[in-house]
Each structure stands twice: as structure tokens, then as C-alpha cells.
Enzyme design. Structure first.
Site, PDB file in Angstrom:
ATOM      1  N   GLU A  60       0.649  -5.551 -11.748  1.00 51.35           N
ATOM      2  CA  GLU A  60       0.816  -6.995 -11.561  1.00 51.35           C
ATOM      3  C   GLU A  60       0.073  -7.801 -12.605  1.00 51.35           C
ATOM      4  O   GLU A  60       0.560  -8.827 -13.080  1.00 51.35           O
ATOM      5  CB  GLU A  60       0.358  -7.424 -10.166  1.00 51.35           C
ATOM      6  CG  GLU A  60       1.364  -7.151  -9.057  1.00 51.35           C
ATOM      7  CD  GLU A  60       1.316  -5.727  -8.545  1.00 51.35           C
ATOM      8  OE1 GLU A  60       0.488  -4.935  -9.055  1.00 51.35           O
ATOM      9  OE2 GLU A  60       2.112  -5.396  -7.648  1.00 51.35           O
ATOM     10  N   HIS A 129      -0.301  -7.596   4.579  1.00 53.25           N
ATOM     11  CA  HIS A 129       1.059  -7.939   4.148  1.00 53.25           C
ATOM     12  C   HIS A 129       1.633  -9.068   5.017  1.00 53.25           C
ATOM     13  O   HIS A 129       2.838  -9.093   5.273  1.00 53.25           O
ATOM     14  CB  HIS A 129       1.996  -6.741   4.291  1.00 53.25           C
ATOM     15  CG  HIS A 129       1.920  -5.716   3.185  1.00 53.25           C
ATOM     16  ND1 HIS A 129       0.781  -5.022   2.886  1.00 53.25           N
ATOM     17  CD2 HIS A 129       2.854  -5.256   2.315  1.00 53.25           C
ATOM     18  CE1 HIS A 129       1.033  -4.173   1.885  1.00 53.25           C
ATOM     19  NE2 HIS A 129       2.275  -4.299   1.525  1.00 53.25           N
TER      20      HIS A 129
HETATM   21  C1  LIG Z   1      -0.796  -4.350  -5.782  1.00 53.43           C
HETATM   22  C2  LIG Z   1       0.432  -3.858  -5.108  1.00 53.43           C
HETATM   23  N1  LIG Z   1       1.620  -3.933  -5.761  1.00 53.43           N
HETATM   24  C3  LIG Z   1       2.745  -3.496  -5.183  1.00 53.43           C
HETATM   25  C4  LIG Z   1       2.725  -2.955  -3.925  1.00 53.43           C
HETATM   26  C5  LIG Z   1       4.021  -2.517  -3.273  1.00 53.43           C
HETATM   27  N2  LIG Z   1       4.129  -1.072  -3.222  1.00 53.43           N
HETATM   28  C6  LIG Z   1       3.785  -0.407  -2.110  1.00 53.43           C
HETATM   29  S1  LIG Z   1       3.947   1.230  -2.295  1.00 53.43           S
HETATM   30  C7  LIG Z   1       4.474   1.079  -3.877  1.00 53.43           C
HETATM   31  C8  LIG Z   1       4.805   2.303  -4.663  1.00 53.43           C
HETATM   32  C9  LIG Z   1       3.616   3.135  -4.906  1.00 53.43           C
HETATM   33  O1  LIG Z   1       3.964   4.311  -5.520  1.00 53.43           O
HETATM   34  P1  LIG Z   1       2.951   5.501  -5.669  1.00 53.43           P
HETATM   35  O2  LIG Z   1       1.634   4.997  -6.149  1.00 53.43           O
HETATM   36  O3  LIG Z   1       3.594   6.538  -6.468  1.00 53.43           O
HETATM   37  O4  LIG Z   1       2.700   5.994  -4.175  1.00 53.43           O
HETATM   38  P2  LIG Z   1       3.727   6.642  -3.144  1.00 53.43           P
HETATM   39  O5  LIG Z   1       4.327   5.509  -2.376  1.00 53.43           O
HETATM   40  O6  LIG Z   1       4.743   7.427  -3.902  1.00 53.43           O
HETATM   41  O7  LIG Z   1       2.890   7.487  -2.257  1.00 53.43           O
HETATM   42  C10 LIG Z   1       4.527  -0.255  -4.233  1.00 53.43           C
HETATM   43  C11 LIG Z   1       4.981  -0.761  -5.529  1.00 53.43           C
HETATM   44  C12 LIG Z   1       1.473  -2.899  -3.277  1.00 53.43           C
HETATM   45  N3  LIG Z   1       1.359  -2.404  -2.034  1.00 53.43           N
HETATM   46  N4  LIG Z   1       0.351  -3.340  -3.885  1.00 53.43           N
END
Ligand SMILES: Cc1ncc(C[n+]2csc(CCOP(=O)(O)OP(=O)(O)O)c2C)c(N)n1
Ligand SMILES: [Mg+2]
Lengths: 335, 344
Positions: A60, A129
């Protein structure tokens, strides 16, 4: 008239703005190929291409800051923050950099960017959230903040925000995305930033609100014995003092209905401003209906109590109108 | 039914030293996730939920390699980690159903599981949030003369957020006892890793911060535990942090509403052939710890146990309204209920 999902109003506003102005770009996580986590950018990639509809890594700070740089240098970025809390990791770029660009350059540089985010409680997304967080932006001179409340205001505010020469935060109550309502798109329709609207005329009391609380206020007004005038503030900063003032001059009573913690909600500013300027016209002390100063609870029973319901708002307003004394909030009654 | 002592989070954690229990716990995680999926369909769960089916070996491999007073930070994809660390199925399912028997009393929900007794800080719903917090936990351990470590678990997509880079640098420069565990399940939300990240292996990023970067088969619980043991020992010796990348896969979509149609055909099937539960079960059979065919019985028993826990949850109460304001600060109605790590 066709029934549309409110989230389609976001898509339509973005699509029309991108068609009308080639400098508008859209950036965010999963906004391009996937069409957006809330499906509000579906089809934009196909119509406007990958240079203008951009999937970002989970970075972000980088894409918020890139929006600032791009805006200063001639693009009009619309950044999607998915859930407004995520801007926490990118706050500097918006509240400290974008907000001061015009000021420090004494008007020679501007940052015409929009941050859009889903916001608010009511669906069990938990305390990280579910916030509105408008006070983070209202507290920053140099930023404008607006909150959408139905398909029409979504379209009208978003188009104005994209055309605005300064940084604007648009908060879209997530609970509304999945609502359907009758709405006919008009691509010339705009709601100027800083303009409130009277959502329902009334004579006994002015109920000022915004966002998802607009519906709550209207339902309360339907149910109430008092004749309630409902004002949807739409833009929280700069807010429309004249519309509120004129209404209070007619009704003599002011209540705010805020999806915000009591200690930091926008109503504190509205109430103090109106109290100062319209003191002699008030029949009762102004009253604020807010959230308690606590994080948003997950459990359904708790979240339902946490958010003002139409019945609660109707009771609170009726108590003020009938006694001319502000009632206590539920959490102080319970204590 | 009252929760017996042998079912306490600490007891469940200690039981994890047993080989058969390691297998049982992985099965438990799988079945709890399956049940949560169903509870969602049945309308008992609000908001969203992020399942970790397929990633059970990472959870159990970590949990069996650290002590209950080592600190763990973790993300919203935390049901499996919470169960592995010792939180009971009632504690996890109860939280996700918003009941007072949930591990956060129903205040948190799916993304916010917590159990200080076994070192689990509230799981965070913001990407990257747990890494700096783990650094701080490690600082506190050292300042207080404890040879404790902090483990931070996060996804591959999280390696692109500032907090990842700042935390690795910070931990390295201060030689903090942190183990950074990246669960590389190939996707962040709906985006495959190569579209968001210019390196295939997150572990290579350790080099920039002059710490070991280790790649591990995250479907093999013993490999996970082996790598953890090395990193934990190094941290306890005061030699600083390690970045471990667990190669793994989430069988389901990102969250409840994601059917994962973006995955290439055959990818899921290939991973299912290396299922972490089967890998351990086969090994336990070859070690004569599990009778041939014993896996089916273990599954049946565990399924029953998860059903019983679910029934208990569905029978249990929602939190009192007073809870809303009782835990905001020390002056809230609940008073100062701060619980310090290492106060025992
Ligand atoms: C700062 C922030 N940006 C975006 C999100 C939305 N978001 C939640 S899970 C996710 C994907 C995360 O992927 P990864 O780190 O690979 O973890 P996984 O879900 O595969 O376990 C995103 C973009 C968030 N929770 N926090
Ligand atoms: Mg991932």
C-alpha cells in the site's frame, strides 16, 4: 427504471470517468484481472487496458505514494484501498505528503487523486475490518472526505471526486454494496463536494447523518411520532454548514447520527459549530447518536447492539423532541 | 460438558511431542476447517473466513518445535496455527461462531484468534502487522533475561509490504531471537506469486538482511520441525533471526467467497498427491507407530471429536452486551486485566 446493485454505481462512475478523461487510472490489489475484491472494477481492464487498470502487490505504501507522484505529474489516480484500515500502512503518503503538496508549492503543484475504500461495520468482519476512520482524514487539512449512501450519491460523489483538483477520500459503506435499488444512470450527474442534501423534509428536528446511517435515519423518521428532517451530509470535510444551519433555524433541534466513536465522530464539530452559530434558535441542547468508544465487536448479538438501529434512533430522537433534554446513550443507561 | 484439564491449551500443546498426536492434530485442523466451511453455509458464521486446509504440516511443525512461552504472531489464516499451538476446537470454532466460549470471547471472530497461555498473540487482519510485533516480543524476552524466541508467521504476499523488510532488517541488526516463517502457498488473494513478486523464492530476500534464508517442504511436518529447530536454537543462542520459507498450498480459495477459478487446471490435484496428512501417516506406518489402516480410524475419531466440539459451540451462549465496553482500556469496567508474558 432498472434495479442495480450499488456496487455497480462505483463501476459505472469509474468506467465513465476513465472514458471521459484519459488521465484517469485505477490502482489497487486485485482490481484488474480479478475485477476487484468487491467486484467494483469488473471489466475495466478489458475496456481500458493494463496501463490504466493496475494490479499492485500488497504494498500500500508504494502504490499510495505512486498515486501521489503520478497525480503531481499529470495523471488522475483512483486508488482502491479495499478496506479503509489498510491505509494505515500507507498513511504518510496521503495525510502528510499528498495533503501538503499544494500548500508547500503555494499552489504550483496539485495532487488530484482519489482514495476509495470500503468502510464501516455491520457484517461481522471484526474490529480490524469494520471502521469508518473518517476522522483520520477529517483531521488532516488538505484532504476532502465524502461518504456514499446509495447508488446515486455513489455515482455523483465519485465523479466529482475524480474531477476535483485535490486529494479526496471516498468511503463506501460496505454493507451497501450488496443492496439493489432503482437507479437510472446519468453520466452528467454530479454531487458537488461540500454539498449536503435533505433526504427527507421535516419540522420538529434536524437529524444529520451520512453513509449507511442514512437508511437508518430514514427508517427511524418513518417510524417516529416526531416529524424528522433527515440531512445526508455526503461530504464530511468540508461540510455544508449552510444546509444544516438553515434546517436547524426551521426545526430548532439538532441531532447527529454517526457511525463513529463518540469521542472522535464528525458530529462533535457539527454540534459545536451549530451551537455557536445558532445558539439562540435552539429549543433543546443538540444531541449526538454515536457508537461507543470501543472497537467493533464480532459477535452478531454485540455488533447489532453496537450499531444504532432505526428503533434506537427513533427513541433517542423522540426523547429529545418530547423533553427537550438529550437522552443518555444505551451504554450509559446500562451502566 | 466442561472442558477437562487434559483438553486445556497447555496440555494439548504438550501432547504434541507425541508422534501420533501430531498426525491427529493435523487431521483435526483439516476437519475443523471443513466444519467451518459448513457452518458458514449453515449461517452460523459472519464476515469472512480464511481456511488453511493443505497447510497443516506447517502449523504442527512449528508448534511442536517451540515452547508454550515462546511468542507467536500470525495472520487471519490462523485457524490451523491456533489449533496446533493448543487452542481447543471449541475455542476456535466458538470464536468463529461469535460465542463466549471462543478464544477471544466472541469479540474477535475468524481473523482474531488468541491464547496467551500458549504464546499466541491475537492474529492480525492487517498484512505485515505481526512481523514488527514479533521483533518487539524478542526484544522484551532479551531485556528480561529469558531465552524465549518469537515466531512470526505470514504469507508470500506479505513479503511485499514494508513491514516485512523493515522487520527483517531491524531483527538482523539487533540480532533478535525471531524466526520469520513465510508460508508460500503461491497466492496472495487471487494473484499468483509471479505476478506480484519478482523472485520465486521468498527465502532469497534473507540475503539482503544477512540472515539465513531456508527453503523447506512445507507439506512434510518433520522437515518443517527440523528447520524450525535449527532456527530456534540459533535464536536462543543469541545469533539472531532466520527466515524460513515453507513451500505449501492452500486447498481452498482465499476466503469464503473465492472459488479459486484462477488456478491452473491440475495444480490442486498435484498438491493433493502430496497431502501433508498422508505424508505423515505413511511415515508413521513405516515406523510402526500407526497400524496399516489406522489412519481411517483416527480420522473417524477425530471427526467425531470435531462434531462434539461443534455441538458444544452451537449450544453455547453469545457474549453479554457488557463485553463491548469491558476491555477497551485499563479503566474499562473489566479493570486492569493485563496479562504479562513470562509473569509465571
Ligand atoms: C495491509 C493490508 N493490505 C491488504 C489486505 C487484504 N488482504 C488480506 S489477505 C491478502 C493476501 C495475502 O496473501 P499472503 O500474504 O500470501 O497470505 P495468504 O492469504 O496466502 O495466507 C490481502 C491482500 C490486508 N489484510 N492488509
Ligand atoms: Mg499466500
Amino acid at each position: 427504471m432498472a434495479k442495480i446493485w450499488i456496487r455497480q454505481a462505483v463501476l459505472r462512475a469509474l468506467d465513465d470517468a476513465m472514458t471521459d478523461d484519459p488521465s484517469v487510472i485505477v490502482m489497487g490489489e486485485d482490481v484488474a484481472v480479478a475485477g476487484g475484491p468487491f467486484k467494483v472494477t469488473e471489466g475495466l481492464l478489458a475496456s481500458h487496458g493494463p496501463e490504466r487498470v493496475i494490479d499492485t502487490p500488497i504494498s500500500e505504501m508504494a502504490f499510495m505514494g505512486a498515486a501521489v507522484g503520478a497525480a503531481v505529474c499529470g495523471l488522475k489516480p483512483v486508488v482502491e484501498m479495499m478496506f479503509i484500515e489498510f491505509i494505515g500502512v500507507a498513511l504518510d503518503q496521503l495525510t502528510t505528503q499528498a495533503a501538503t503538496m499544494r500548500y508547500l508549492s503555494r499552489g504550483r503543484l496539485t495532487t488530484p487523486l482519489v482514495v476509495r475504500a470500503s468502510a464501516g461495520a455491520g457484517q461481522g468482519f471484526g474490529c480490524q475490518h469494520s471502521q469508518m476512520l473518517d476522522h483520520w482524514f477529517r483531521g488532516t487539512p488538505g484532504l476532502k472526505v465524502a461518504v456514499t449512501s446509495n447508488a446515486r450519491t455513489t455515482y455523483g460523489l465519485l465523479r466529482s471526486a475524480i474531477e476535483d483538483p485535490d486529494p479526496v477520500v471516498i468511503l463506501e459503506p460496505r454493507v451497501l454494496y450488496a443492496e439493489r435499488e432503482e437507479y437510472e444512470f446519468d453520466r452528467d450527474y454530479r454531487i458537488p463536494l461540500g454539498h449536503a442534501e435533505i433526504a427527507r423534509p421535516g419540522t420538529d428536528v434536524t437529524l444529520v447523518t451520512c453513509g449507511a446511517m442514512r437508511r437508518v435515519a430514514l427508517a427511524a423518521a418513518e417510524a417516529s411520532s416526531a416529524n424528522i428532517e433527515v440531512i445526508d451530509l455526503l461530504t464530511l470535510w468540508p461540510w455544508d454548514r449552510k444546509t444544516v444551519m438553515d434546517s436547524v433555524a426551521r426545526t430548532g433541534r439538532l441531532v447527529t447520527l454517526e457511525e463513529a466513536p463518540a469521542g472522535s465522530g464528525w458530529g462533535g464539530d457539527v454540534v459545536s459549530s451549530i451551537a455557536v452559530e445558532a445558539f439562540g434558535k435552539l429549543k433543546a441542547a443538540p444531541h449526538r447518536i454515536t457508537l461507543p468508544d470501543a472497537p467493533v465487536p464480532y459477535s452478531g448479538a454485540l455488533e447489532a447492539r453496537f450499531l444504532p438501529s432505526p428503533a434506537y434512533v427513533a427513541d433517542q430522537v423522540a426523547a429529545l423532541v418530547s423533553t427537550n433534554k438529550p437522552p443518555l446513550p444505551w451504554w450509559r443507561n446500562a451502566a | 460438558m466442561t472442558i477437562s484439564n487434559s483438553n486445556s491449551p497447555i496440555a494439548r500443546r504438550e501432547a504434541l511431542q507425541d508422534r501420533l498426536e501430531q498426525l491427529t492434530r493435523m487431521i483435526e485442523i483439516r476437519f475443523v476447517e471443513d466444519r467451518i466451511q459448513k457452518l458458514f453455509a449453515e449461517g452460523h458464521i459472519r464476515g469472512s473466513t480464511h481456511l488453511a486446509s493443505g497447510q497443516e504440516a506447517v502449523s504442527v511443525g512449528i508448534a511442536r518445535s517451540i515452547d508454550p512461552d515462546d511468542v507467536v504472531t500470525c495472520t487471519y489464516r490462523g485457524h490451523g496455527h491456533a489449533l496446533a499451538l493448543g487452542v481447543t476446537p471449541e475455542g476456535v470454532i466458538g470464536e468463529i461462531c461469535g460465542r463466549v466460549i471462543g478464544c477471544a470471547g466472541g469479540l474477535g471472530g475468524s481473523m482474531h484468534l488468541v491464547e496467551p497461555e500458549v504464546g499466541l498473540l491475537p492474529t492480525a487482519a492487517i498484512i505485515g502487522a505481526g512481523l514488527p510485533i514479533a521483533c518487539g516480543a524478542a526484544m522484551a524476552a532479551r531485556a528480561r533475561g529469558k531465552d524465549r524466541v518469537a515466531v512470526s508467521i505470514f504469507g508470500d504476499g506479505s513479503a511485499n509490504i514494508g513491514a516485512f523488510h523493515e522487520s527483517l532488517n531491524f531483527a538482523a541488526i539487533r540480532r533478535l531471537p525471531v524466526v520469520f516463517v513465510c508460508e508460500n502457498n503461491l497466492y496472495g488473494e487471487y494473484t499468483r506469486i509471479e505476478l506480484s513478486t519478482p523472485v520465486e523464492d521468498i527465502a532469497v530476500r534473507a540475503a539482503s538482511y544477512n540472515m539465513p534464508g531456508v527453503i523447506v517442504d512445507g507439506q512434510d511436518v518433520d522437515k518443517v520441525a527440523e528447520a524450525m529447530a535449527v532456527a530456534v536454537a540459533r535464536a536462543r543462542r543469541g545469533e539472531g533471526p532466520t527466515l524460513i520459507e515453507m513451500k505449501t498450498y492452500r486447498y481452498s480459495g482465499h476466503s469464503r467467497s473465492d472459488p479459486a477459478t484462477y488456478r491452473p487446471a491440475g495444480e490442486l490435484d498435484a498438491w493433493l498427491k502430496r497431502d501433508p496428512i498422508d505424508i505423515l501417516a505413511d511415515r508413521l506406518v513405516s515406523e510402526s507407530i500407526l497400524a496399516p489402516g489406522g489412519l481411517d480410524q483416527l480420522k473417524a475419531e477425530t471427526r467425531d471429536a470435531v462434531e462434539r466440539a461443534t455441538a458444544e459451540v452451537l449450544d453455547s451462549a453469545a457474549p453479554d452486551l457488557g463485553e463491548i465496553l469491558s476491555h477497551v482500556g485499563a479503566s474499562s469496567a473489566g479493570g486492569d486485566q493485563r496479562w504479562h508474558f513470562w509473569s509465571r
